[in-house]
Design a protein around this motif. Structure first.
Motif, PDB file in Angstrom:
ATOM      1  N   VAL A  76       0.811  -1.089  -0.117  1.00 19.16           N
ATOM      2  CA  VAL A  76       0.017   0.074   0.004  1.00 19.16           C
ATOM      3  C   VAL A  76       0.968   1.071  -0.102  1.00 19.16           C
ATOM      4  O   VAL A  76       1.582   1.283   0.795  1.00 19.16           O
ATOM      5  N   GLU A  77       0.661   2.009  -1.184  1.00 16.79           N
ATOM      6  CA  GLU A  77       1.346   3.340  -0.951  1.00 16.79           C
ATOM      7  C   GLU A  77       0.854   4.468  -0.546  1.00 16.79           C
ATOM      8  O   GLU A  77       1.380   5.198   0.412  1.00 16.79           O
ATOM      9  N   GLN A  78      -0.502   4.295  -0.511  1.00 16.59           N
ATOM     10  CA  GLN A  78      -1.467   5.481   0.542  1.00 16.59           C
ATOM     11  C   GLN A  78      -2.908   5.087   0.342  1.00 16.59           C
ATOM     12  O   GLN A  78      -3.277   4.351  -0.754  1.00 16.59           O
ATOM     13  N   TRP A  79      -3.509   5.141   1.592  1.00 19.60           N
ATOM     14  CA  TRP A  79      -4.908   5.044   1.634  1.00 19.60           C
ATOM     15  C   TRP A  79      -5.705   6.086   1.139  1.00 19.60           C
ATOM     16  O   TRP A  79      -5.186   7.322   1.383  1.00 19.60           O
ATOM     17  N   VAL A  80      -6.583   5.942   0.326  1.00 19.02           N
ATOM     18  CA  VAL A  80      -7.341   7.085  -0.026  1.00 19.02           C
ATOM     19  C   VAL A  80      -8.810   6.871   0.642  1.00 19.02           C
ATOM     20  O   VAL A  80      -9.046   6.137   1.159  1.00 19.02           O
ATOM     21  N   ASP A  81      -9.547   7.899   0.249  1.00 17.59           N
ATOM     22  CA  ASP A  81     -10.936   8.040   0.970  1.00 17.59           C
ATOM     23  C   ASP A  81     -11.806   6.732   0.758  1.00 17.59           C
ATOM     24  O   ASP A  81     -11.704   6.290  -0.073  1.00 17.59           O
ATOM     25  N   ASP A  82     -12.273   6.460   1.934  1.00 14.50           N
ATOM     26  CA  ASP A  82     -12.990   5.196   2.161  1.00 14.50           C
ATOM     27  C   ASP A  82     -14.551   5.142   1.479  1.00 14.50           C
ATOM     28  O   ASP A  82     -15.122   4.378   1.469  1.00 14.50           O
ATOM     29  N   ALA A  83     -14.768   6.293   1.070  1.00 15.01           N
ATOM     30  CA  ALA A  83     -16.064   6.355   0.386  1.00 15.01           C
ATOM     31  C   ALA A  83     -16.135   5.466  -0.867  1.00 15.01           C
ATOM     32  O   ALA A  83     -15.515   5.926  -1.883  1.00 15.01           O
ATOM     33  N   PRO A  84     -16.780   4.671  -1.096  1.00 14.59           N
ATOM     34  CA  PRO A  84     -17.926   3.890  -0.214  1.00 14.59           C
ATOM     35  C   PRO A  84     -17.321   2.790   0.657  1.00 14.59           C
ATOM     36  O   PRO A  84     -17.795   2.416   1.631  1.00 14.59           O
ATOM     37  N   TYR A  85     -15.941   2.461   0.186  1.00 12.25           N
ATOM     38  CA  TYR A  85     -15.436   1.240   0.987  1.00 12.25           C
ATOM     39  C   TYR A  85     -13.913   1.566   0.771  1.00 12.25           C
ATOM     40  O   TYR A  85     -13.369   2.478   0.267  1.00 12.25           O
ATOM     41  N   PRO A  86     -13.124   1.017   1.799  1.00  8.70           N
ATOM     42  CA  PRO A  86     -11.555   1.138   1.974  1.00  8.70           C
ATOM     43  C   PRO A  86     -11.028   1.008   0.513  1.00  8.70           C
ATOM     44  O   PRO A  86     -11.293   0.286  -0.319  1.00  8.70           O
ATOM     45  N   ARG A  87     -10.209   2.261  -0.119  1.00 10.62           N
ATOM     46  CA  ARG A  87      -9.349   1.786  -1.132  1.00 10.62           C
ATOM     47  C   ARG A  87      -7.859   2.426  -0.840  1.00 10.62           C
ATOM     48  O   ARG A  87      -7.787   3.183  -0.002  1.00 10.62           O
ATOM     49  N   ALA A  88      -7.055   1.961  -1.839  1.00 13.71           N
ATOM     50  CA  ALA A  88      -5.692   2.359  -1.791  1.00 13.71           C
ATOM     51  C   ALA A  88      -4.891   2.283  -3.135  1.00 13.71           C
ATOM     52  O   ALA A  88      -5.403   1.705  -4.022  1.00 13.71           O
ATOM     53  N   GLU A  89      -3.694   3.004  -3.034  1.00  7.44           N
ATOM     54  CA  GLU A  89      -3.019   3.363  -4.083  1.00  7.44           C
ATOM     55  C   GLU A  89      -1.922   2.149  -3.873  1.00  7.44           C
ATOM     56  O   GLU A  89      -1.439   2.296  -2.633  1.00  7.44           O
ATOM     57  N   VAL A  90      -1.792   1.045  -4.823  1.00  9.53           N
ATOM     58  CA  VAL A  90      -0.915   0.260  -4.338  1.00  9.53           C
ATOM     59  C   VAL A  90       0.233  -0.084  -5.642  1.00  9.53           C
ATOM     60  O   VAL A  90       0.133   0.438  -6.566  1.00  9.53           O
ATOM     61  N   THR A  91       1.346  -0.884  -5.135  1.00  2.00           N
ATOM     62  CA  THR A  91       2.221  -1.230  -6.040  1.00  2.00           C
ATOM     63  C   THR A  91       2.412  -2.651  -5.836  1.00  2.00           C
ATOM     64  O   THR A  91       2.346  -3.367  -4.896  1.00  2.00           O
ATOM     65  N   LEU A  92       2.494  -3.509  -7.235  1.00  2.00           N
ATOM     66  CA  LEU A  92       2.482  -4.942  -7.089  1.00  2.00           C
ATOM     67  C   LEU A  92       3.982  -5.368  -6.298  1.00  2.00           C
ATOM     68  O   LEU A  92       4.906  -4.653  -6.953  1.00  2.00           O
ATOM     69  N   MET A  93       3.973  -6.222  -5.798  1.00  2.00           N
ATOM     70  CA  MET A  93       5.269  -6.758  -5.229  1.00  2.00           C
ATOM     71  C   MET A  93       5.823  -7.903  -6.089  1.00  2.00           C
ATOM     72  O   MET A  93       4.901  -8.426  -6.969  1.00  2.00           O
ATOM     73  N   PRO A  94       6.940  -7.916  -6.428  1.00  2.00           N
ATOM     74  CA  PRO A  94       7.808  -8.998  -7.197  1.00  2.00           C
ATOM     75  C   PRO A  94       7.280 -10.245  -7.192  1.00  2.00           C
ATOM     76  O   PRO A  94       6.969 -10.847  -5.590  1.00  2.00           O
ATOM     77  N   GLU A  95       6.809 -11.031  -7.980  1.00  2.00           N
ATOM     78  CA  GLU A  95       6.642 -12.414  -8.029  1.00  2.00           C
ATOM     79  C   GLU A  95       7.816 -13.263  -7.343  1.00  2.00           C
ATOM     80  O   GLU A  95       9.049 -12.861  -7.694  1.00  2.00           O
ATOM     81  N   LEU A  96       7.502 -14.464  -6.488  1.00  2.00           N
ATOM     82  CA  LEU A  96       8.733 -15.020  -6.272  1.00  2.00           C
ATOM     83  C   LEU A  96       9.269 -16.089  -7.385  1.00  2.00           C
ATOM     84  O   LEU A  96       8.213 -16.335  -8.283  1.00  2.00           O
ATOM     85  N   VAL A  97      10.481 -16.103  -7.324  1.00  2.00           N
ATOM     86  CA  VAL A  97      11.043 -16.888  -8.466  1.00  2.00           C
ATOM     87  C   VAL A  97      11.326 -18.635  -7.993  1.00  2.00           C
ATOM     88  O   VAL A  97      12.080 -18.344  -6.940  1.00  2.00           O
ATOM     89  N   TRP A  98      11.085 -19.320  -8.754  1.00  2.00           N
ATOM     90  CA  TRP A  98      11.132 -20.933  -8.295  1.00  2.00           C
ATOM     91  C   TRP A  98      12.714 -21.208  -8.893  1.00  2.00           C
ATOM     92  O   TRP A  98      13.125 -20.797 -10.040  1.00  2.00           O
ATOM     93  N   SER A  99      13.413 -22.075  -8.176  1.00  2.00           N
ATOM     94  CA  SER A  99      14.683 -22.787  -8.528  1.00  2.00           C
ATOM     95  C   SER A  99      14.660 -24.223  -8.141  1.00  2.00           C
ATOM     96  O   SER A  99      14.237 -24.446  -6.949  1.00  2.00           O
ATOM     97  N   ASP A 100      14.865 -25.145  -8.890  1.00  2.00           N
ATOM     98  CA  ASP A 100      14.977 -26.420  -8.405  1.00  2.00           C
ATOM     99  C   ASP A 100      15.707 -26.749  -7.415  1.00  2.00           C
ATOM    100  O   ASP A 100      15.557 -27.925  -6.789  1.00  2.00           O
ATOM    101  N   ALA A 101      16.743 -25.833  -7.409  1.00  2.00           N
ATOM    102  CA  ALA A 101      17.563 -25.957  -6.100  1.00  2.00           C
ATOM    103  C   ALA A 101      16.769 -25.986  -4.772  1.00  2.00           C
ATOM    104  O   ALA A 101      17.262 -26.492  -3.787  1.00  2.00           O
ATOM    105  N   LEU A 102      15.592 -25.434  -4.769  1.00  2.00           N
ATOM    106  CA  LEU A 102      14.634 -25.408  -3.717  1.00  2.00           C
ATOM    107  C   LEU A 102      13.904 -26.517  -3.382  1.00  2.00           C
ATOM    108  O   LEU A 102      13.354 -26.870  -2.271  1.00  2.00           O
ATOM    109  N   LEU A 103      14.076 -27.686  -4.203  1.00  2.00           N
ATOM    110  CA  LEU A 103      13.288 -28.945  -4.052  1.00  2.00           C
ATOM    111  C   LEU A 103      13.550 -29.506  -2.631  1.00  2.00           C
ATOM    112  O   LEU A 103      12.309 -29.670  -2.070  1.00  2.00           O
ATOM    113  N   PRO A 104      14.461 -29.748  -2.234  1.00  2.00           N
ATOM    114  CA  PRO A 104      14.687 -30.176  -0.677  1.00  2.00           C
ATOM    115  C   PRO A 104      13.974 -29.344   0.316  1.00  2.00           C
ATOM    116  O   PRO A 104      13.552 -29.871   1.256  1.00  2.00           O
ATOM    117  N   LEU A 105      14.228 -27.957   0.159  1.00  2.00           N
ATOM    118  CA  LEU A 105      13.663 -27.388   1.213  1.00  2.00           C
ATOM    119  C   LEU A 105      12.174 -27.298   1.040  1.00  2.00           C
ATOM    120  O   LEU A 105      11.311 -27.147   2.239  1.00  2.00           O
TER     121      LEU A 105
END
Length: 182
Positions: A76-105
């Motif tokens: 959430v970058e900033q909450w904006v007016d709740d009218a009529p319900y809560p709203r916000a300006e947001v920035t998407l977070m980076p997707e996690l990246v898979w590596s087969d080296a993580l298979l044991p974990l």
């Protein structure tokens, strides 16, 4: 990657669901209320959340019952007016990246989560089926782990798949110790 079941009864959220039903891709944000009342406003909301895609809506005499599916994380970058319900300006977070080296974990995390799920009563059981996609599976393990909301919120802030898996293991083992002390 997890289902979210909601019972919607507040007028502001009934309005939100109505607005979403008019959209081609009905998504809304879900954040943890860190403190304050859950109903009626006046709460303090977290700065990190999950976008959820509305999948089904079923009405009854008193509320709407919805199922949504978590999709992406946001800050959430900033909450904006709740009218009529809560709203916000947001920035998407980076997707996690898979590596087969993580298979044991990933295997270790799955074994720990399933072992603890077999010992506790909860929403999920030890036989819960997981997705084929490795990143979806990592998030699903985080979602079914028998943890409290604040621990889940901690997991939501993970920056790598490996860090998420390690935290799932550590938090689930801590929770297991608490249950064994009861």
């Amino acid at each position: 990657h997890m289902p979210l079941l909601l019972r919607v009864f507040e007028p502001r959220y009934l309005t939100m669901i109505g607005d979403l039903l008019d959209e081609d891709d009905p998504r809304f944000g879900v954040v943890l209320i860190e403190r304050g009342p859950e109903v009626g406003g006046g709460d303090h909301r977290s700065g990190v959340g999950t976008a959820a895609r509305l999948a089904t809506v079923s009405p009854d005499a008193e509320a709407l019952h919805t199922i949504a599916i978590g999709t992406t994380r946001f800050a959430v970058e900033q909450w904006v007016d709740d009218a009529p319900y809560p709203r916000a300006e947001v920035t998407l977070m980076p997707e996690l990246v898979w590596s087969d080296a993580l298979l044991p974990l990933r295997s270790e995390a799955e074994a720990v989560v399933r072992r603890v799920l077999a010992r506790v009563d909860g929403l999920w059981d030890a036989d819960t089926e997981l997705a084929d996609d490795p990143i979806a599976t990592v998030w699903q393990l985080a979602g079914i782990a028998p943890l409290g909301e604040y621990d889940r919120h901690t997991l939501l802030r993970s920056t790598t798949a490996g860090a998420l898996l390690r935290q799932v293991i550590d938090l689930t083992l801590e929770a297991e110790l608490l249950w064994s002390d009861e």
